[in-house]
Design a protein around this motif. Structure first.
Motif, short mmCIF file in Angstrom:
data_model
loop_
_atom_site.label_atom_id
_atom_site.label_comp_id
_atom_site.label_asym_id
_atom_site.label_seq_id
_atom_site.Cartn_x
_atom_site.Cartn_y
_atom_site.Cartn_z
N ILE A 151 0.58 -1.09 -0.20
CA ILE A 151 -0.14 0.15 0.13
C ILE A 151 0.78 1.23 -0.10
CG2 ILE A 151 -1.59 1.44 1.43
CD1 ILE A 151 -2.93 -1.49 2.17
N ASP A 152 0.52 2.25 -0.88
CA ASP A 152 1.60 3.16 -1.18
C ASP A 152 0.86 4.83 -0.88
OD1 ASP A 152 3.90 4.57 -1.64
OD2 ASP A 152 3.44 4.66 -3.76
N ASP A 153 -0.52 4.60 -1.25
CA ASP A 153 -1.33 5.92 -1.37
C ASP A 153 -2.54 5.54 -0.26
OD1 ASP A 153 0.03 7.95 -2.27
OD2 ASP A 153 -0.27 7.00 -4.28
N VAL A 154 -2.93 6.40 0.60
CA VAL A 154 -4.33 6.18 1.23
C VAL A 154 -5.34 7.34 1.29
CG1 VAL A 154 -5.10 5.36 3.50
CG2 VAL A 154 -2.84 4.81 3.01
N ASN A 155 -6.29 7.05 0.59
CA ASN A 155 -7.31 8.13 0.77
C ASN A 155 -8.32 8.05 1.97
OD1 ASN A 155 -6.49 9.25 -1.48
ND2 ASN A 155 -7.84 7.82 -2.86
N LEU A 180 -5.62 7.07 16.25
CA LEU A 180 -4.10 7.17 15.48
C LEU A 180 -4.31 8.40 14.56
CD1 LEU A 180 -3.13 3.51 14.46
CD2 LEU A 180 -2.19 4.99 16.20
N PHE A 181 -3.34 9.06 14.36
CA PHE A 181 -3.23 10.00 13.25
C PHE A 181 -3.46 9.45 11.76
CE2 PHE A 181 -0.21 12.36 16.43
CZ PHE A 181 -1.39 13.25 16.73
N ASP A 182 -3.82 10.07 11.05
CA ASP A 182 -3.86 9.74 9.41
C ASP A 182 -2.73 9.00 9.11
OD1 ASP A 182 -6.62 10.55 9.87
OD2 ASP A 182 -6.08 12.05 8.54
N GLU A 183 -1.68 9.78 9.23
CA GLU A 183 -0.13 9.41 8.91
C GLU A 183 0.40 8.21 9.29
OE1 GLU A 183 -0.98 12.37 9.70
OE2 GLU A 183 -0.73 13.87 8.06
N GLN A 184 -0.08 8.03 10.67
CA GLN A 184 0.48 6.73 11.59
C GLN A 184 -0.49 5.64 10.91
OE1 GLN A 184 2.33 7.05 14.57
NE2 GLN A 184 3.05 4.91 13.82
N LEU A 185 -1.60 5.67 10.74
CA LEU A 185 -2.70 4.80 10.16
C LEU A 185 -2.04 4.14 8.70
CD1 LEU A 185 -5.29 3.20 10.86
CD2 LEU A 185 -6.40 5.07 9.70
N ALA A 186 -1.86 5.23 7.81
CA ALA A 186 -1.26 4.98 6.40
C ALA A 186 -0.01 4.00 6.51
CB ALA A 186 -0.93 6.14 5.67
N LYS A 240 -11.31 22.19 16.63
CA LYS A 240 -11.69 22.25 15.07
C LYS A 240 -12.07 21.06 14.74
CE LYS A 240 -8.41 23.08 11.74
NZ LYS A 240 -7.21 23.73 11.05
N GLU A 241 -13.12 21.01 13.85
CA GLU A 241 -13.63 19.77 13.13
C GLU A 241 -13.18 19.05 12.12
OE1 GLU A 241 -17.62 18.15 14.41
OE2 GLU A 241 -15.80 18.50 15.72
N ARG A 242 -13.13 17.86 12.08
CA ARG A 242 -12.39 17.16 10.90
C ARG A 242 -13.10 17.66 9.46
NH1 ARG A 242 -9.10 12.63 9.76
NH2 ARG A 242 -9.30 12.06 7.57
N PRO A 243 -12.38 18.13 8.26
CA PRO A 243 -13.10 18.46 7.48
C PRO A 243 -13.62 17.45 6.81
CG PRO A 243 -10.82 18.79 7.10
CD PRO A 243 -10.90 18.45 8.42
N THR A 244 -14.66 17.39 5.73
CA THR A 244 -15.17 16.44 5.15
C THR A 244 -14.60 15.80 3.67
OG1 THR A 244 -16.90 18.01 4.05
CG2 THR A 244 -17.62 16.83 6.17
N THR A 245 -13.54 16.73 3.50
CA THR A 245 -12.85 16.46 2.23
C THR A 245 -11.91 15.26 2.51
OG1 THR A 245 -11.05 17.90 3.05
CG2 THR A 245 -12.58 18.66 1.29
N ILE A 246 -11.64 14.42 1.22
CA ILE A 246 -10.86 13.03 1.29
C ILE A 246 -9.53 13.63 1.36
CG2 ILE A 246 -10.07 11.30 0.02
CD1 ILE A 246 -13.19 11.51 -1.40
N LYS A 247 -8.62 13.20 2.34
CA LYS A 247 -7.16 13.32 2.43
C LYS A 247 -6.60 12.01 1.89
CE LYS A 247 -4.52 14.75 6.68
NZ LYS A 247 -4.66 14.70 7.97
#
Lengths: 265, 45
Positions: free
Chosen positions: A43-47, A55-61, B33-40
């Motif tokens: 897995i290289d990119d995560v949407n 967990l932070f998004d980066e950590q999860l990725a 601050k709320e999490r935005p609804t956009t895809i990250k």
């Protein structure tokens, strides 16, 4: 002399074999090729659509990236080498989705792949522990690439070798000092003094404690420079057999490429 | 920018000039601050 391979253990994920009549350079070449030159999917990119976990998004990725995925080397190509030119076609990209709500532990087996040939190699890798009301919704995009780019693309793990040990006993007085000293307990007293029987020699770690403790210098420890005891392990993306074949193929391709370049000069 | 008061759970706008960081409805001073609804999209490395 022709190279010989003598298989000691072979399972789906790991292998142990003796490679004889080969140079150290070749043995190291095979080891390095299986670590870094066999392409695999990861897995290289995560949407991330939603993540209310701890967990932070980066950590999860990062955690998702390190999950080994089963790969078919014939079906996929690395992104840089794909004819689509990085536009992400089905030949270089696989999408996996994950949708989970707490309270529960999310495992790698919960990833839903768009391609049935590509699955998590192990179904029980913990990704995140979700508590009540926490949610994770994401799409993970797997790409094929090489181990020298990032460790997540390493198909071979724990690949290594040692030289074949040679231990000889001459004029042994059967004092038993080497028997007690050996950390692997492979030396025993036989009819003609101390000896190492059968496959026990493979367990020798070449520590030379037996030679140093022998008062009459009856023990000599050396190594066969043309023979190697190999251990190889696959992360699950390929069977270990496929891994070694692919490693050999990459070495062959590189050598032929070098030959072509030299001929064109 | 949408923030949320942690006490009354209402969406609030921050008035930098007059009240500063304070909920205009209940006066609470902790806003999140709320999490935005956009895809990250994130690189997994």
């Amino acid at each position: 002399m022709t190279m010989e391979v003598d298989i000691l253990e072979l399972s789906e994920r790991s292998a142990k074999f003796i490679l004889s009549n080969a140079s150290a350079a070749f043995a190291n070449g095979v080891r390095r090729a299986s670590l870094s030159d066999v392409p695999t999917l990861a897995i290289d990119d995560v949407n991330i659509y939603n993540n209310t976990s701890v967990l932070f998004d980066e950590q999860l990725a990062l955690r998702l990236g390190l999950i080994p995925l089963t790969t078919d080397i014939e079906e996929f190509v690395p992104v840089e080498e794909c004819t689509c030119g990085g536009a992400e076609c089905p030949a270089c990209k696989v999408s996996l989705t994950l949708s989970a709500e707490g309270p529960r532990m999310v495992y790698s087996g919960d990833l839903v792949s768009s391609d049935e040939r590509v699955q998590a190699a192990d179904q029980n890798v913990p990704i995140i522990d979700l508590k009540e009301g926490q949610k994770v919704v994401l799409e993970a995009i797997a790409h094929m690439n090489y181990g020298h780019k990032h460790a997540k693309w390493q198909a071979g793990v724990a690949c290594g070798y040692k030289n074949m040990p040679i231990v000889t006993f001459e004029n042994c007085d059967e004092c038993g000092a080497c028997v007690n000293e050996c950390p692997k307990n492979i030396i025993h007293i036989g009819p003609n003094g101390a000896e190492i029987s059968g496959d026990d020699i493979l367990k020798c770690i070449l520590c030379k404690l037996c030679a140093s403790v022998c008062e009459i210098d009856a023990v000599t420890v050396s190594e066969d420079e043309k023979s190697f005891i190999f251990t190889m392990e696959s992360d699950g993306s390929y069977t270990v057999q496929q891994l070694i074949i692919n490693a050999g193929t990459t070495i062959k391709e590189k050598a032929s490429r070098l030959g072509e370049i030299l001929e064109s000069l | 920018m949408a923030y949320k008061c942690t006490r009354c759970k209402r969406n609030v706008e921050i008035d930098y000039e007059y009240t500063g960081i304070r909920c205009p409805y209940c006066g609470h001073r902790i806003l999140v601050k709320e999490r935005p609804t956009t895809i990250k999209r994130i690189k997994a490395e």
